[in-house]
Design a protein around this motif. Structure first.
Motif, PDB file in Angstrom:
ATOM      1  N   PHE B  15       0.917  -0.971  -0.069  1.00 61.16           N
ATOM      2  CA  PHE B  15       0.073   0.031  -0.015  1.00 61.16           C
ATOM      3  C   PHE B  15       0.819   1.390   0.034  1.00 61.16           C
ATOM      4  O   PHE B  15       0.605   2.171  -0.724  1.00 61.16           O
ATOM      5  CB  PHE B  15      -0.959  -0.092   1.304  1.00 61.16           C
ATOM      6  CG  PHE B  15      -2.043   1.064   1.299  1.00 61.16           C
ATOM      7  CD1 PHE B  15      -3.012   0.932   0.476  1.00 61.16           C
ATOM      8  CD2 PHE B  15      -1.721   2.293   1.947  1.00 61.16           C
ATOM      9  CE1 PHE B  15      -4.145   1.839   0.505  1.00 61.16           C
ATOM     10  CE2 PHE B  15      -2.709   3.259   1.921  1.00 61.16           C
ATOM     11  CZ  PHE B  15      -3.681   3.142   1.219  1.00 61.16           C
ATOM     12  N   LEU B  38      -5.253  11.299   4.736  1.00 62.77           N
ATOM     13  CA  LEU B  38      -5.854  10.840   3.525  1.00 62.77           C
ATOM     14  C   LEU B  38      -5.562   9.397   3.402  1.00 62.77           C
ATOM     15  O   LEU B  38      -6.342   8.593   2.855  1.00 62.77           O
ATOM     16  CB  LEU B  38      -5.568  11.705   2.303  1.00 62.77           C
ATOM     17  CG  LEU B  38      -6.269  12.985   2.377  1.00 62.77           C
ATOM     18  CD1 LEU B  38      -5.778  13.886   0.958  1.00 62.77           C
ATOM     19  CD2 LEU B  38      -7.763  12.866   2.278  1.00 62.77           C
ATOM     20  N   LEU B  41      -7.416   7.247   5.568  1.00 60.86           N
ATOM     21  CA  LEU B  41      -8.929   6.907   5.101  1.00 60.86           C
ATOM     22  C   LEU B  41      -8.915   5.928   3.926  1.00 60.86           C
ATOM     23  O   LEU B  41      -9.678   4.945   3.952  1.00 60.86           O
ATOM     24  CB  LEU B  41      -9.652   8.038   4.744  1.00 60.86           C
ATOM     25  CG  LEU B  41      -9.658   9.132   5.910  1.00 60.86           C
ATOM     26  CD1 LEU B  41     -10.170  10.543   5.140  1.00 60.86           C
ATOM     27  CD2 LEU B  41     -10.406   8.744   6.742  1.00 60.86           C
ATOM     28  N   ASP B  42      -7.954   5.786   3.338  1.00 59.01           N
ATOM     29  CA  ASP B  42      -7.961   5.142   1.818  1.00 59.01           C
ATOM     30  C   ASP B  42      -7.577   3.568   2.361  1.00 59.01           C
ATOM     31  O   ASP B  42      -8.150   2.630   2.154  1.00 59.01           O
ATOM     32  CB  ASP B  42      -6.823   5.532   1.119  1.00 59.01           C
ATOM     33  CG  ASP B  42      -6.981   5.141  -0.516  1.00 59.01           C
ATOM     34  OD1 ASP B  42      -8.019   4.756  -0.452  1.00 59.01           O
ATOM     35  OD2 ASP B  42      -6.128   5.771  -1.296  1.00 59.01           O
ATOM     36  N   MET B  44      -8.106   2.325   5.390  1.00 57.89           N
ATOM     37  CA  MET B  44      -9.190   1.959   6.211  1.00 57.89           C
ATOM     38  C   MET B  44     -10.412   1.190   5.239  1.00 57.89           C
ATOM     39  O   MET B  44     -10.895   0.390   5.660  1.00 57.89           O
ATOM     40  CB  MET B  44      -9.793   2.858   7.130  1.00 57.89           C
ATOM     41  CG  MET B  44      -8.780   3.299   8.273  1.00 57.89           C
ATOM     42  SD  MET B  44      -8.115   2.091   9.284  1.00 57.89           S
ATOM     43  CE  MET B  44      -9.367   2.192  10.503  1.00 57.89           C
ATOM     44  N   ALA B  45     -10.476   2.214   4.019  1.00 59.01           N
ATOM     45  CA  ALA B  45     -11.527   1.557   3.052  1.00 59.01           C
ATOM     46  C   ALA B  45     -11.105   0.304   2.540  1.00 59.01           C
ATOM     47  O   ALA B  45     -11.836  -0.704   2.339  1.00 59.01           O
ATOM     48  CB  ALA B  45     -11.666   2.601   1.917  1.00 59.01           C
ATOM     49  N   LYS B  46      -9.714   0.237   2.298  1.00 57.11           N
ATOM     50  CA  LYS B  46      -9.132  -1.083   1.815  1.00 57.11           C
ATOM     51  C   LYS B  46      -9.464  -2.220   2.658  1.00 57.11           C
ATOM     52  O   LYS B  46      -9.664  -3.317   2.195  1.00 57.11           O
ATOM     53  CB  LYS B  46      -7.699  -0.845   1.278  1.00 57.11           C
ATOM     54  CG  LYS B  46      -7.170  -2.212   0.874  1.00 57.11           C
ATOM     55  CD  LYS B  46      -5.494  -1.791   0.566  1.00 57.11           C
ATOM     56  CE  LYS B  46      -4.702  -3.026   0.354  1.00 57.11           C
ATOM     57  NZ  LYS B  46      -5.418  -3.894  -0.616  1.00 57.11           N
TER      58      LYS B  46
END
Lengths: 568, 80
Positions: B15, B38, B41-42, B44-46
């Protein structure tokens, strides 16, 4: 090797972002450039990479400007980095909690003045998202009728926004999308509060694709042709094996799924998508269900071209593209057979190959979700398009039968109807999507074409096979005693029928009648308009200084004798 | 080191594009290059997608270190 065909919306947000990074350095060359601005009243940071990637699927390579969300509306109304960026298209995604007004007409006029101000400064087209209705409603069912309800207010506002739109604004129905996906899922509160993200990561791919399809439509990059297999695609079963009577169409549960799929395709056709058949069958066998099964929604005459043969499908599709004079990237191929799909992907990467699920109950969903045929406008013309292409195939048959080109042209009984100006939306559309017969490459919005010093001559053609609709336009700028050709476009499907000679002869006669002494034109080369390099000299223009050509209206050209001209 | 930390190490390596990353439970976002708000958040979404779990608001914004993240994922998977 990662390919654009690996981009599938169901991969989910995280995998798509990862794939985008991999694909970015290895994109095909021939992509259309686009400058896109994204203005959100909540964070758009996570949306932008997906937009960029789905645009590749439509062969558009975008440079994207992203506005910081907390200054979004100011950026639209004042000179800023945004206006310096000069976007072709601007996406505006509003949030209902940033909406101060509770008065529908006040909110509408606020947006209208923002659009007007912004468009005048930037000339950008606008994609305006509408408001997503809240997933939670304290008034319960009364929210459907109670005027204090936020839902009802937003519903009315969405309707009012979509009425009387300027032609440069296109509504993106975000609320419809949220409702299809489920409003609670569309905006999960954890993400909303944690990150000002008003669209959950799980819904971002659908939102991105939906916005991209509208960008593609506005850029003339929507798909145009749906090339369909028959067996197990339009009906259940194999007609060559079981015969037409045993096929599943209507009646049985899966038969009903097939008829509904046909109904969906029929409505695509009715609003301008061209249908063709590519089937591995004997022609008479393939046609049998169309004549013997009344449950068939699609009829033989709904298809512009119908090819049943034992040839490889990519080969047939290429022939169809040549016959319809459309690019391979205008085609969508639908076939239930994974092997056929793979072969098409391998042989013609430009063709969009739809991943059809195994269950026919979900065929419609697969086609609908891919949003390939998004229209930016629908004109009367679009509704007839499929029939026009079918007529074109018949013309080609006639030409083969007659010994000379001239006899063929005579027998067509062509009438050219000249509009001054005619349907400006359609003229603007034609300017946007004509690449080859396009003298200068200049595009004009309908408003620009309405200006006093602009004269538009548009031409519609009809013949024994029917209406061909608007096929050419000359955009002239009036200057004292001369006309300046700002652009001249013609649809390639009417090439070599004397239409350009006829239209220009009319223009020259009209000019002379209005005491115009000369007409100036210039050829501005682009990657695809080589065919009109010699156009002006072939019309009798003399080369002047630089790239300019001048035509003197002393000596007028004549209209080809096989062409009737009238003026509305 | 637990399996979950090893697994996270692999995810984060890819990542953040840090192939040399050596993940420890006590590490925080500031210890890992590129892990800003940012990117968080990306990420956590993953993780929500990779593990089919959902984080609450407090979990998205309030984790203290990698160890807490690993334990939280374990807990969510066990309760599934």
């Amino acid at each position: 090797m990662d390919k654009l065909s690996d981009i599938k919306i169901d991969l989910g947000y995280a995998k798509l972002v990862k794939l985008a990074k991999k694909l970015k350095d290895n994109l095909p060359d021939s992509m259309m450039p686009l400058k896109l601005a994204v203005i959100g009243q909540s964070t758009t940071h996570f949306l932008v990479p997906l937009l960029e990637m789905f645009l590749w699927k439509f062969r558009i390579k975008a440079e994207i400007y992203e506005s910081p969300y907390n200054i979004a509306v100011q950026e639209l109304t004042e000179p800023s980095d945004l206006s310096n960026f000069k976007p072709d298209i601007t996406i505006i995604l509003p949030e209902e909690n940033s909406l101060p007004a509770t008065d529908v007409s006040a909110a509408v006029s606020q947006w209208q003045s923002i659009w007007d101000n912004y468009h005048r400064r930037t000339c950008s087209k606008i994609i305006q998202g509408n408001y997503v209705l809240p997933a939670y409603e304290p008034f319960g069912h009364l929210s459907a009728s109670l005027k204090e309800s936020r839902s009802l207010f937003l519903k009315k506002l969405n309707l009012a926004l979509a009425e009387n739109l300027p032609t440069y604004v296109h509504i993106h129905d975000t609320d419809q999308l949220a409702s299809n996906l489920g409003r609670r899922r569309f905006c999960e509160n954890s993400w909303r509060y944690a990150a000002e993200m008003h669209v959950s990561p799980s819904c971002l791919p659908e939102l991105a694709l939906s916005l991209v399809s509208l960008c593609a439509a506005i850029s003339g990059k929507s798909k145009k042709v749906l090339a369909l297999d028959l067996d197990n695609t339009l009906w259940g079963g194999t007609v060559g094996e079981s015969g037409a009577a045993a096929l599943e169409i209507g009646g049985s549960p899966s038969g009903r799924a097939f008829t509904d799929f046909q109904r969906y395709i029929k409505s695509l056709k009715d609003r301008g998508v061209i249908l063709t058949v590519i089937s591995k069958n004997d022609p008479d066998v393939a046609l049998e269900p169309f004549s013997t099964r009344p449950e068939m929604i699609l009829k033989e005459q709904d298809f512009a071209l119908f090819r049943a043969s034992w040839e490889d499908k990519p080969k047939v599709l290429k022939e169809m593209a040549a016959q319809l004079r459309l690019g391979l990237d205008a085609f969508v191929f639908v076939d239930d057979h994974p092997g056929e799909r793979e072969m098409m992907r391998q042989m013609i990467p430009e063709v969009y190959v739809l991943d059809l699920p195994e269950d026919p109950a979900y065929y419609i969903e697969a086609l609908d979700k891919a949003r390939l045929f998004e229209p930016a406008f629908i004109t009367e013309e679009d509704k007839k398009r499929s029939d026009m292409y079918r007529a074109e195939a018949k013309r080609q048959e006639l030409e083969k039968k007659l010994p000379t080109r001239e006899e063929y042209l005579q027998s067509l009984n062509m009438t050219l109807t000249i509009g001054m100006p005619g349907d400006l939306i359609r003229v603007s559309q034609l300017l946007g999507k004509t690449n080859q017969f396009n003298l200068t490459g200049r595009k004009f919005s309908p408003e620009e074409l309405e200006k006093d010093n602009i004269l538009v001559l548009s031409a519609r053609l009809s013949d024994i096979f029917g209406e061909q609709g608007l096929i050419s336009a000359i955009i002239l700028e009036k200057k004292n005693t001369s006309y300046d050709i700002l652009n001249w476009i013609m649809s390639c499907r009417v090439l070599k029928r004397g239409v350009e000679e006829g239209l220009f002869a009319f223009a020259a006669q009209f000019a002379k009648k209005h005491k115009i002494q000369s007409i100036t034109g210039r050829y501005v080369p682009s990657a695809r308009n080589k065919m009109v390099e010699e156009l002006l000299s072939s019309m009798g223009f003399q080369k002047s200084t630089g790239n300019e050509y001048i035509f003197n209206t002393e000596k007028l050209p004549t209209v080809p004798k096989w062409l009737d001209i009238n003026c509305t | 080191m637990s399996n979950r930390i090893l697994e996270l190490e692999n995810i984060l390596k890819e990542f953040f594009e840090l192939p040399e990353l050596n993940l420890r439970r006590t590490m925080q976002a500031k210890d890992i290059e590129g892990w800003d708000s940012l990117a968080h958040l990306d990420l956590m979404a993953k993780l929500e997608e990779d593990y089919s779990i959902k984080f609450s608001l407090a979990e998205i914004t309030g984790l203290n270190n990698v160890g807490e993240l690993a334990d939280l994922i374990d807990k969510k998977i066990n309760n599934r």
